[in-house]
Scaffold this motif. Structure first.
Motif, PDB file in Angstrom:
ATOM      1  N   PRO A 195       0.809  -1.224   0.000  1.00  0.00           N
ATOM      2  CA  PRO A 195       0.000   0.000   0.000  1.00  0.00           C
ATOM      3  C   PRO A 195       0.843   1.276   0.000  1.00  0.00           C
ATOM      4  N   ALA A 196       2.162   1.088  -0.173  1.00  0.00           N
ATOM      5  CA  ALA A 196       3.081   2.192  -0.437  1.00  0.00           C
ATOM      6  C   ALA A 196       2.960   3.329   0.570  1.00  0.00           C
ATOM      7  N   LEU A 197       3.014   4.582   0.113  1.00  0.00           N
ATOM      8  CA  LEU A 197       3.063   5.726   1.020  1.00  0.00           C
ATOM      9  C   LEU A 197       1.760   5.920   1.802  1.00  0.00           C
ATOM     10  N   SER A 198       0.694   5.186   1.438  1.00  0.00           N
ATOM     11  CA  SER A 198      -0.557   5.341   2.203  1.00  0.00           C
ATOM     12  C   SER A 198      -0.365   4.909   3.655  1.00  0.00           C
ATOM     13  N   LEU A 199       0.549   3.969   3.898  1.00  0.00           N
ATOM     14  CA  LEU A 199       0.828   3.519   5.272  1.00  0.00           C
ATOM     15  C   LEU A 199       1.717   4.497   6.011  1.00  0.00           C
ATOM     16  N   ARG A 200       2.296   5.434   5.277  1.00  0.00           N
ATOM     17  CA  ARG A 200       3.268   6.354   5.884  1.00  0.00           C
ATOM     18  C   ARG A 200       2.700   7.756   6.031  1.00  0.00           C
ATOM     19  N   VAL A 201       1.388   7.845   5.841  1.00  0.00           N
ATOM     20  CA  VAL A 201       0.652   9.064   6.133  1.00  0.00           C
ATOM     21  C   VAL A 201      -0.344   8.668   7.212  1.00  0.00           C
ATOM     22  N   LEU A 202      -0.096   9.054   8.469  1.00  0.00           N
ATOM     23  CA  LEU A 202      -1.027   8.691   9.539  1.00  0.00           C
ATOM     24  C   LEU A 202      -2.302   9.531   9.377  1.00  0.00           C
ATOM     25  N   GLY A 203      -3.430   8.920   9.684  1.00  0.00           N
ATOM     26  CA  GLY A 203      -4.705   9.602   9.465  1.00  0.00           C
ATOM     27  C   GLY A 203      -5.102   9.535   7.997  1.00  0.00           C
ATOM     28  N   GLU A 204      -5.973  10.442   7.586  1.00  0.00           N
ATOM     29  CA  GLU A 204      -6.499  10.423   6.212  1.00  0.00           C
ATOM     30  C   GLU A 204      -5.385  10.659   5.174  1.00  0.00           C
ATOM     31  N   VAL A 205      -5.467   9.928   4.077  1.00  0.00           N
ATOM     32  CA  VAL A 205      -4.468  10.051   3.006  1.00  0.00           C
ATOM     33  C   VAL A 205      -4.990  11.007   1.931  1.00  0.00           C
ATOM     34  N   THR A 206      -4.248  12.086   1.694  1.00  0.00           N
ATOM     35  CA  THR A 206      -4.619  13.039   0.648  1.00  0.00           C
ATOM     36  C   THR A 206      -3.404  13.245  -0.257  1.00  0.00           C
ATOM     37  N   PRO A 207      -3.620  13.725  -1.488  1.00  0.00           N
ATOM     38  CA  PRO A 207      -2.475  13.978  -2.379  1.00  0.00           C
ATOM     39  C   PRO A 207      -1.454  14.937  -1.762  1.00  0.00           C
ATOM     40  N   GLU A 208      -1.937  15.933  -1.009  1.00  0.00           N
ATOM     41  CA  GLU A 208      -1.024  16.920  -0.401  1.00  0.00           C
ATOM     42  C   GLU A 208      -0.128  16.249   0.644  1.00  0.00           C
ATOM     43  N   LYS A 209      -0.731  15.378   1.477  1.00  0.00           N
ATOM     44  CA  LYS A 209       0.049  14.710   2.520  1.00  0.00           C
ATOM     45  C   LYS A 209       1.020  13.698   1.898  1.00  0.00           C
ATOM     46  N   VAL A 210       0.595  13.031   0.838  1.00  0.00           N
ATOM     47  CA  VAL A 210       1.499  12.089   0.166  1.00  0.00           C
ATOM     48  C   VAL A 210       2.696  12.839  -0.425  1.00  0.00           C
ATOM     49  N   ALA A 211       2.454  14.040  -0.959  1.00  0.00           N
ATOM     50  CA  ALA A 211       3.559  14.823  -1.532  1.00  0.00           C
ATOM     51  C   ALA A 211       4.596  15.161  -0.456  1.00  0.00           C
ATOM     52  N   ILE A 212       4.138  15.461   0.766  1.00  0.00           N
ATOM     53  CA  ILE A 212       5.068  15.782   1.865  1.00  0.00           C
ATOM     54  C   ILE A 212       5.899  14.556   2.245  1.00  0.00           C
ATOM     55  N   VAL A 213       5.239  13.416   2.423  1.00  0.00           N
ATOM     56  CA  VAL A 213       5.991  12.232   2.848  1.00  0.00           C
ATOM     57  C   VAL A 213       6.862  11.714   1.706  1.00  0.00           C
ATOM     58  N   ARG A 214       6.461  11.962   0.455  1.00  0.00           N
ATOM     59  CA  ARG A 214       7.293  11.549  -0.697  1.00  0.00           C
ATOM     60  C   ARG A 214       8.626  12.305  -0.684  1.00  0.00           C
ATOM     61  N   LYS A 215       8.532  13.613  -0.405  1.00  0.00           N
ATOM     62  CA  LYS A 215       9.753  14.433  -0.357  1.00  0.00           C
ATOM     63  C   LYS A 215      10.639  13.994   0.825  1.00  0.00           C
ATOM     64  N   ALA A 216      10.034  13.762   1.981  1.00  0.00           N
ATOM     65  CA  ALA A 216      10.797  13.332   3.160  1.00  0.00           C
ATOM     66  C   ALA A 216      11.454  11.972   2.904  1.00  0.00           C
ATOM     67  N   THR A 217      10.735  11.094   2.233  1.00  0.00           N
ATOM     68  CA  THR A 217      11.258   9.764   1.906  1.00  0.00           C
ATOM     69  C   THR A 217      12.490   9.885   1.002  1.00  0.00           C
ATOM     70  N   GLU A 218      12.392  10.782   0.039  1.00  0.00           N
ATOM     71  CA  GLU A 218      13.518  10.996  -0.887  1.00  0.00           C
ATOM     72  C   GLU A 218      14.763  11.442  -0.108  1.00  0.00           C
ATOM     73  N   ILE A 219      14.563  12.361   0.840  1.00  0.00           N
ATOM     74  CA  ILE A 219      15.697  12.859   1.641  1.00  0.00           C
ATOM     75  C   ILE A 219      16.279  11.719   2.485  1.00  0.00           C
ATOM     76  N   VAL A 220      15.417  10.962   3.158  1.00  0.00           N
ATOM     77  CA  VAL A 220      15.898   9.861   4.012  1.00  0.00           C
ATOM     78  C   VAL A 220      16.658   8.843   3.158  1.00  0.00           C
TER      79      VAL A 220
END
Lengths: 310, 310
Positions: A195-220
């Motif tokens: 389920p990819a980044l949906s598990l890494r956004v706690l609470g409701e999953v929205t495109p905006e929140k996925v964009a934030i965790v996608r950027k953080a994932t890239e940095i990590v």
């Protein structure tokens, strides 16, 4: 001692004898499990396999392009399905971890089923491995690729399931990948959940929140690729916290960094990453993502926590 | 160079000349700021001071008993006010950090105002220090003990404010405490916010959630008392995460541990605590608090984060 070559030979024979002249579909996310499965079946049945990359809008930066190109470079017949809107619609309003997993799984099979119907296939190949089976039986998480155990009967839909890796643990899957000559980006690829980044956004999953965790994932991932750890990722919290950006108060986002050492994902230890590395990651995340004011590091082993947060 | 003895002498003279024969009330939480303020005024006006300990239900383990006993041992006239139910009622349903601070502050002044009326006082003594003033002016947080700047006019209520420490930073306050001969538990006491554990429960504050963070705080303080760091505490998230307890899946609570080094709370660095210490804290928290499955460590400096989460 596990013999990858022998496994491949036996597996190909078995797949051929089961599938015969039928058509097979394989959903490939680019992870080592699903790519090895896809390539094994491709080697066994050739043009009768169609690989599908389902773009659910939840993949990491550059991942859809990379996976589709890799499959094509292996001469595998590949179909790209853009299902971003459908997945975000399915996830809207869901906040509980199990509900989110179920919504993802249902949409995944709906999308795959549609592609299977279009392609008139008889078999679905899946990258299920032993750890998925163990965890689902224990009721810890419902892995989306273990159908029968969670009461989904694929035969109802008229398809049969091929799971050539279901007796293997992760290190054995990697040996098979190397033996098959798959590129290093695949054979050594870090585990990444269905389920990819949906598990890494706690609470409701929205495109905006996925964009934030996608950027953080890239940095990590950039900062930790030399560590040789088992799995490295970022999680976006639903909770907010107070911070200071440009001299003013900001009630902003919280990111947790999780870096673990493990052999097989069944147990894991949090990695004792040098603090200067964590400080650099924290600095980059809070600087490069304007809404993030706080960065945490997960210091829990599995058990009592799981590797992923959901 | 700051001269604590000179400060005390001048301060006592000033307090005497302002207060004269009037009565003063001082809300003492047991923190170094409010205790030094209370004791300074006590030394200046004697029996005309009444110290009030407001039990808001948000204090740490054993704190109400300790503070009341300490004040009594200093011969200060002391009143214990049980306001637990009123504070939890005021906080019910509030999830935003600023809303929670405001609800706390309003209930604090309501409770103090009631005590002031009963005691027929003319002055309220407050432990405001310089960092509180700076932060409130910058709009980073509204510190509950900076009345005028946030638009609360105490004269409306018929009281005047005494803030003898408003020009001092924390290290100077500690010097004054030592010079006054206050017990070490007070003079070296870690900073603790006015709204207490309510800031360390993200989302809505309930007695059950406060009990969890109170236990986690006790573990963190026990395990870190030898570190000599500026501030050490635990935060309970509103977000939940997956874990494994007794072999079964548990969608449980998350605790963050925050340990910082700082001179004056204006800036701070997250402490590079030895990992074995963090592992021990994480183990104790997840073992001793049944609902907690995950423990995080805050790796953000101030700025860009604040020391507290809210």
């Amino acid at each position: 001692m596990f013999d990858a070559k022998e496994f491949i030979d036996n597996s190909m024979k078995e797949i051929k004898s089961i599938v015969k002249e039928s058509r097979v579909i394989s959903a490939c996310s680019g992870g080592v499990d699903s790519t090895v499965t896809t390539y094994l079946v491709h080697k066994a049945v050739g043009k009768n396999l169609i690989a599908v990359f389902i773009d659910d809008g939840l993949r990491r930066e550059g991942e859809p392009e990379f996976v589709v190109e890799t499959l094509k470079s292996l001469d595998i017949k590949t179909k790209y399905v853009d299902a971003k809107v459908a997945f975000f619609d399915a996830l809207r309003g869901k906040t509980d971890a199990e509900e989110k997993r179920k919504a993802f799984r249902d949409m995944f099979y709906k999308t795959l089923g549609k592609a299977a119907k279009e392609e008139k296939i008889a078999f679905i190949a899946q990258g299920t491995i032993k750890a998925d089976v163990i965890e689902t039986v224990k009721g810890i998480k419902s892995q989306h690729n273990v159908l029968q155990q969670i009461g989904i009967d694929p035969e109802v839909y008229g398809y049969k399931i091929l799971e050539p890796l279901r007796e293997l643990f992760k290190p054995e899957v990697r040996k098979v990948a190397r033996e098959l000559g798959l590129p290093k980006e695949i054979s050594e690829r870090m585990p990444f959940p269905g389920p990819a980044l949906s598990l890494r956004v706690l609470g409701e999953v929205t495109p905006e929140k996925v964009a934030i965790v996608r950027k953080a994932t890239e940095i990590v991932e950039e900062e930790t690729k030399e560590l040789g750890t088992f799995q490295n990722f970022a999680v976006l919290h639903n909770d907010k916290a107070t911070g200071i950006k440009n001299g003013a108060r900001l009630y902003g986002n919280i990111i947790t960094v999780r870096i673990v050492e493990s052999e097989d994902a069944v147990t894991a230890k949090f990695s004792r990453v040098p603090y200067e590395k964590l400080a650099k990651i924290s600095e980059r995340i809070t600087k490069e993502i304007p809404s993030v004011v706080r960065c945490l590091y997960d210091v829990t082993d599995k058990p009592p926590s799981t590797i992923e947060f959901e």
